[in-house]
Design a protein around this motif. Structure first.
Motif, PDB file in Angstrom:
ATOM      1  N   TYR A   1     -49.154   4.716  25.926  1.00 40.85           N
ATOM      2  CA  TYR A   1     -49.759   3.908  24.861  1.00 40.85           C
ATOM      3  C   TYR A   1     -49.753   4.741  23.593  1.00 40.85           C
ATOM      4  O   TYR A   1     -50.115   5.918  23.615  1.00 40.85           O
ATOM      5  CB  TYR A   1     -51.192   3.526  25.244  1.00 40.85           C
ATOM      6  CG  TYR A   1     -51.666   2.271  24.556  1.00 40.85           C
ATOM      7  CD1 TYR A   1     -52.411   2.335  23.381  1.00 40.85           C
ATOM      8  CD2 TYR A   1     -51.357   1.023  25.071  1.00 40.85           C
ATOM      9  CE1 TYR A   1     -52.828   1.187  22.752  1.00 40.85           C
ATOM     10  CE2 TYR A   1     -51.769  -0.136  24.452  1.00 40.85           C
ATOM     11  CZ  TYR A   1     -52.506  -0.052  23.282  1.00 40.85           C
ATOM     12  OH  TYR A   1     -52.917  -1.194  22.667  1.00 40.85           O
TER      13      TYR A   1
ATOM     14  N   LEU B   1     -50.409   4.855  19.240  1.00 41.30           N
ATOM     15  CA  LEU B   1     -51.229   4.258  18.192  1.00 41.30           C
ATOM     16  C   LEU B   1     -50.916   4.929  16.859  1.00 41.30           C
ATOM     17  O   LEU B   1     -50.499   6.090  16.813  1.00 41.30           O
ATOM     18  CB  LEU B   1     -52.713   4.446  18.504  1.00 41.30           C
ATOM     19  CG  LEU B   1     -53.202   4.050  19.903  1.00 41.30           C
ATOM     20  CD1 LEU B   1     -53.302   5.261  20.821  1.00 41.30           C
ATOM     21  CD2 LEU B   1     -54.552   3.364  19.824  1.00 41.30           C
TER      22      LEU B   1
ATOM     23  N   TYR C   1     -53.065   5.657  13.310  1.00 40.07           N
ATOM     24  CA  TYR C   1     -54.339   5.622  12.617  1.00 40.07           C
ATOM     25  C   TYR C   1     -54.100   6.010  11.173  1.00 40.07           C
ATOM     26  O   TYR C   1     -53.227   6.810  10.857  1.00 40.07           O
ATOM     27  CB  TYR C   1     -55.326   6.620  13.247  1.00 40.07           C
ATOM     28  CG  TYR C   1     -55.925   6.178  14.558  1.00 40.07           C
ATOM     29  CD1 TYR C   1     -55.274   6.408  15.758  1.00 40.07           C
ATOM     30  CD2 TYR C   1     -57.163   5.536  14.589  1.00 40.07           C
ATOM     31  CE1 TYR C   1     -55.836   6.007  16.967  1.00 40.07           C
ATOM     32  CE2 TYR C   1     -57.731   5.137  15.789  1.00 40.07           C
ATOM     33  CZ  TYR C   1     -57.056   5.373  16.968  1.00 40.07           C
ATOM     34  OH  TYR C   1     -57.617   4.971  18.162  1.00 40.07           O
TER      35      TYR C   1
ATOM     36  N   GLY D   1     -58.290  10.296  31.183  1.00 36.54           N
ATOM     37  CA  GLY D   1     -59.540   9.732  30.694  1.00 36.54           C
ATOM     38  C   GLY D   1     -59.396   9.127  29.322  1.00 36.54           C
ATOM     39  O   GLY D   1     -60.336   9.139  28.537  1.00 36.54           O
ATOM     40  N   PHE D   2     -58.198   8.625  29.017  1.00 34.22           N
ATOM     41  CA  PHE D   2     -57.857   8.043  27.725  1.00 34.22           C
ATOM     42  C   PHE D   2     -57.988   9.044  26.595  1.00 34.22           C
ATOM     43  O   PHE D   2     -58.233   8.671  25.458  1.00 34.22           O
ATOM     44  CB  PHE D   2     -58.665   6.778  27.445  1.00 34.22           C
ATOM     45  CG  PHE D   2     -58.443   5.753  28.511  1.00 34.22           C
ATOM     46  CD1 PHE D   2     -59.433   5.480  29.420  1.00 34.22           C
ATOM     47  CD2 PHE D   2     -57.228   5.125  28.628  1.00 34.22           C
ATOM     48  CE1 PHE D   2     -59.210   4.574  30.441  1.00 34.22           C
ATOM     49  CE2 PHE D   2     -57.000   4.217  29.646  1.00 34.22           C
ATOM     50  CZ  PHE D   2     -58.000   3.936  30.553  1.00 34.22           C
TER      51      PHE D   2
ATOM     52  N   TYR E   1     -66.359   3.370  26.862  1.00 29.00           N
ATOM     53  CA  TYR E   1     -65.773   4.701  26.881  1.00 29.00           C
ATOM     54  C   TYR E   1     -66.164   5.398  25.592  1.00 29.00           C
ATOM     55  O   TYR E   1     -66.091   4.807  24.510  1.00 29.00           O
ATOM     56  CB  TYR E   1     -64.246   4.619  26.976  1.00 29.00           C
ATOM     57  CG  TYR E   1     -63.744   3.913  28.218  1.00 29.00           C
ATOM     58  CD1 TYR E   1     -63.659   2.525  28.259  1.00 29.00           C
ATOM     59  CD2 TYR E   1     -63.353   4.637  29.340  1.00 29.00           C
ATOM     60  CE1 TYR E   1     -63.211   1.871  29.391  1.00 29.00           C
ATOM     61  CE2 TYR E   1     -62.890   3.988  30.468  1.00 29.00           C
ATOM     62  CZ  TYR E   1     -62.825   2.606  30.492  1.00 29.00           C
ATOM     63  OH  TYR E   1     -62.380   1.962  31.620  1.00 29.00           O
TER      64      TYR E   1
ATOM     65  N   TYR F   1     -66.085   9.236  23.234  1.00 28.30           N
ATOM     66  CA  TYR F   1     -65.271  10.424  23.022  1.00 28.30           C
ATOM     67  C   TYR F   1     -65.847  11.268  21.888  1.00 28.30           C
ATOM     68  O   TYR F   1     -66.485  10.747  20.978  1.00 28.30           O
ATOM     69  CB  TYR F   1     -63.838  10.031  22.604  1.00 28.30           C
ATOM     70  CG  TYR F   1     -63.215   8.953  23.440  1.00 28.30           C
ATOM     71  CD1 TYR F   1     -63.481   7.608  23.175  1.00 28.30           C
ATOM     72  CD2 TYR F   1     -62.368   9.271  24.485  1.00 28.30           C
ATOM     73  CE1 TYR F   1     -62.918   6.611  23.946  1.00 28.30           C
ATOM     74  CE2 TYR F   1     -61.789   8.271  25.264  1.00 28.30           C
ATOM     75  CZ  TYR F   1     -62.074   6.945  24.983  1.00 28.30           C
ATOM     76  OH  TYR F   1     -61.505   5.954  25.743  1.00 28.30           O
TER      77      TYR F   1
ATOM     78  N   SER G   1     -64.018  13.077  26.946  1.00 24.83           N
ATOM     79  CA  SER G   1     -64.208  11.633  27.122  1.00 24.83           C
ATOM     80  C   SER G   1     -65.297  11.414  28.177  1.00 24.83           C
ATOM     81  O   SER G   1     -65.483  12.245  29.078  1.00 24.83           O
ATOM     82  CB  SER G   1     -62.910  10.934  27.522  1.00 24.83           C
ATOM     83  OG  SER G   1     -62.395  11.486  28.718  1.00 24.83           O
TER      84      SER G   1
ATOM     85  N   SER H   1     -65.141  12.174  31.952  1.00 21.76           N
ATOM     86  CA  SER H   1     -63.915  11.795  32.655  1.00 21.76           C
ATOM     87  C   SER H   1     -62.787  12.780  32.373  1.00 21.76           C
ATOM     88  O   SER H   1     -61.905  12.967  33.215  1.00 21.76           O
ATOM     89  CB  SER H   1     -63.500  10.361  32.336  1.00 21.76           C
ATOM     90  OG  SER H   1     -63.554  10.107  30.969  1.00 21.76           O
TER      91      SER H   1
ATOM     92  N   LYS I   1     -59.174  -0.753  26.049  1.00 23.57           N
ATOM     93  CA  LYS I   1     -59.744   0.571  26.260  1.00 23.57           C
ATOM     94  C   LYS I   1     -58.917   1.682  25.652  1.00 23.57           C
ATOM     95  O   LYS I   1     -59.406   2.786  25.429  1.00 23.57           O
ATOM     96  CB  LYS I   1     -59.996   0.836  27.747  1.00 23.57           C
ATOM     97  CG  LYS I   1     -58.792   0.775  28.641  1.00 23.57           C
ATOM     98  CD  LYS I   1     -59.242   1.018  30.067  1.00 23.57           C
ATOM     99  CE  LYS I   1     -58.099   0.970  31.051  1.00 23.57           C
ATOM    100  NZ  LYS I   1     -57.627  -0.404  31.305  1.00 23.57           N
ATOM    101  N   ASN I   2     -57.645   1.393  25.362  1.00 23.65           N
ATOM    102  CA  ASN I   2     -56.821   2.428  24.745  1.00 23.65           C
ATOM    103  C   ASN I   2     -57.088   2.603  23.257  1.00 23.65           C
ATOM    104  O   ASN I   2     -56.706   3.603  22.678  1.00 23.65           O
ATOM    105  CB  ASN I   2     -55.342   2.075  24.910  1.00 23.65           C
ATOM    106  CG  ASN I   2     -54.890   2.174  26.351  1.00 23.65           C
ATOM    107  OD1 ASN I   2     -54.762   3.259  26.895  1.00 23.65           O
ATOM    108  ND2 ASN I   2     -54.660   1.040  26.974  1.00 23.65           N
ATOM    109  N   ILE I   3     -57.703   1.617  22.646  1.00 26.17           N
ATOM    110  CA  ILE I   3     -57.881   1.656  21.191  1.00 26.17           C
ATOM    111  C   ILE I   3     -59.267   2.209  20.896  1.00 26.17           C
ATOM    112  O   ILE I   3     -60.280   1.572  21.200  1.00 26.17           O
ATOM    113  CB  ILE I   3     -57.703   0.268  20.577  1.00 26.17           C
ATOM    114  CG1 ILE I   3     -56.295  -0.254  20.883  1.00 26.17           C
ATOM    115  CG2 ILE I   3     -57.955   0.324  19.077  1.00 26.17           C
ATOM    116  CD1 ILE I   3     -56.083  -1.686  20.467  1.00 26.17           C
ATOM    117  N   GLN I   4     -59.299   3.385  20.318  1.00 25.60           N
ATOM    118  CA  GLN I   4     -60.559   4.050  20.019  1.00 25.60           C
ATOM    119  C   GLN I   4     -60.942   3.833  18.565  1.00 25.60           C
ATOM    120  O   GLN I   4     -60.096   3.924  17.668  1.00 25.60           O
ATOM    121  CB  GLN I   4     -60.439   5.540  20.328  1.00 25.60           C
ATOM    122  CG  GLN I   4     -60.173   5.778  21.808  1.00 25.60           C
ATOM    123  CD  GLN I   4     -59.842   7.210  22.134  1.00 25.60           C
ATOM    124  OE1 GLN I   4     -60.200   8.130  21.422  1.00 25.60           O
ATOM    125  NE2 GLN I   4     -59.154   7.416  23.259  1.00 25.60           N
ATOM    126  N   TYR I   5     -62.192   3.537  18.362  1.00 22.62           N
ATOM    127  CA  TYR I   5     -62.738   3.331  17.024  1.00 22.62           C
ATOM    128  C   TYR I   5     -63.609   4.535  16.683  1.00 22.62           C
ATOM    129  O   TYR I   5     -64.477   4.929  17.476  1.00 22.62           O
ATOM    130  CB  TYR I   5     -63.532   2.032  16.969  1.00 22.62           C
ATOM    131  CG  TYR I   5     -62.631   0.831  17.149  1.00 22.62           C
ATOM    132  CD1 TYR I   5     -62.343   0.345  18.417  1.00 22.62           C
ATOM    133  CD2 TYR I   5     -62.035   0.219  16.052  1.00 22.62           C
ATOM    134  CE1 TYR I   5     -61.483  -0.730  18.594  1.00 22.62           C
ATOM    135  CE2 TYR I   5     -61.184  -0.862  16.213  1.00 22.62           C
ATOM    136  CZ  TYR I   5     -60.903  -1.331  17.484  1.00 22.62           C
ATOM    137  OH  TYR I   5     -60.051  -2.387  17.657  1.00 22.62           O
TER     138      TYR I   5
END
Lengths: 113, 115
Positions: free
Chosen positions: A32, A34, A36, A98-99, B31, B33, B48, B55, B101-105
């Motif tokens: 995946y 991304l 930003y 853990g992403f 999740y 981080y 995380s 995790s 869940k892959n997209i973190q804000y």
């Protein structure tokens, strides 16, 4: 840790033209990806993403292309606007972990009016 | 629009002191981080957190660091005994469930200055 590389520290583009930001990765486990955008004194803002099962994802003026065989992705901004001037980070993650997201060093985009 | 909130925006501390950086993630996210960015360098993953446990963590996240979700809304990063090299921007992030869940804000960050 050079798993995600953005080799161009900066890019200058004329307003209305296309901006192309490039990114390479080395870890085959990444599935995946991304982009930003970051302004000074702010956190990274999510722009667009792509799963490894796709080769293109489009959202308005922003398109991300993924070439898995070359381990390369790019972000196209068309047309570029002065408000797009910011630092753009390429990032990648692996669903099996853990992403944790690995970021590139960033490319500073200047869009000239 | 929901956002990740971090406090304080700037924290100044003396070397050897303990600091706690606070974050309120987006309310329905699962999740959490922490990342840091030393001036002029990359954004680096620290840790995380999911289902009330770590995790994944990076080599940077040694015994001096700990995270906690003390209640249903806050997520904290504690540095037990700060060093000069801990000076950085610290970003909290959160992400949702399933395909999101892959997209973190990210929050706006806390600038930590260790003197």
């Amino acid at each position: 840790d050079q798993q995600v590389k953005q080799n161009s520290p900066s890019l200058s583009v004329q307003e209305g033209r296309i901006s192309i930001l490039n990114c390479d990765y080395t870890n085959s486990m990444f599935d995946y990806f991304l982009w930003y955008k970051k302004y000074p004194a702010e956190g990274p803002t999510f722009l667009i993403s792509i799963s490894s099962i796709k080769d293109k994802n489009e959202d308005g003026r922003f398109t991300v292309f993924l070439n898995k065989s070359a381990k390369h992705l790019s972000l196209h901004i068309v047309p570029s606007q002065p408000g797009d001037s910011a630092v753009y980070f390429c990032a990648a993650s692996a669903s099996t972990g853990g992403f944790k997201t690995i970021f590139g060093a960033g490319t500073r985009l200047f869009v000239k009016a | 629009e929901p956002e990740v909130t971090q406090t304080p925006s700037h924290q100044v501390t003396q070397m050897g002191q303990e600091v706690i950086l606070r974050c309120v993630p987006i309310s329905n996210h699962l999740y959490f981080y922490w990342y840091r960015q030393i001036l002029g360098q990359k954004v680096e993953f620290l840790v995380s957190f999911y289902n009330n446990e770590i995790s994944e963590k990076s080599e940077i996240f040694d015994d001096q660091f700990s995270v906690e979700r003390p209640d249903g809304s806050n997520f904290t990063l504690k540095i037990r005994s700060t060093k000069l090299e801990d000076s950085a921007m610290y970003f909290c992030a959160s992400s949702g469930r399933d395909t999101a869940k892959n997209i973190q804000y990210f929050g706006a960050g806390t600038r930590l200055s260790v003197l």
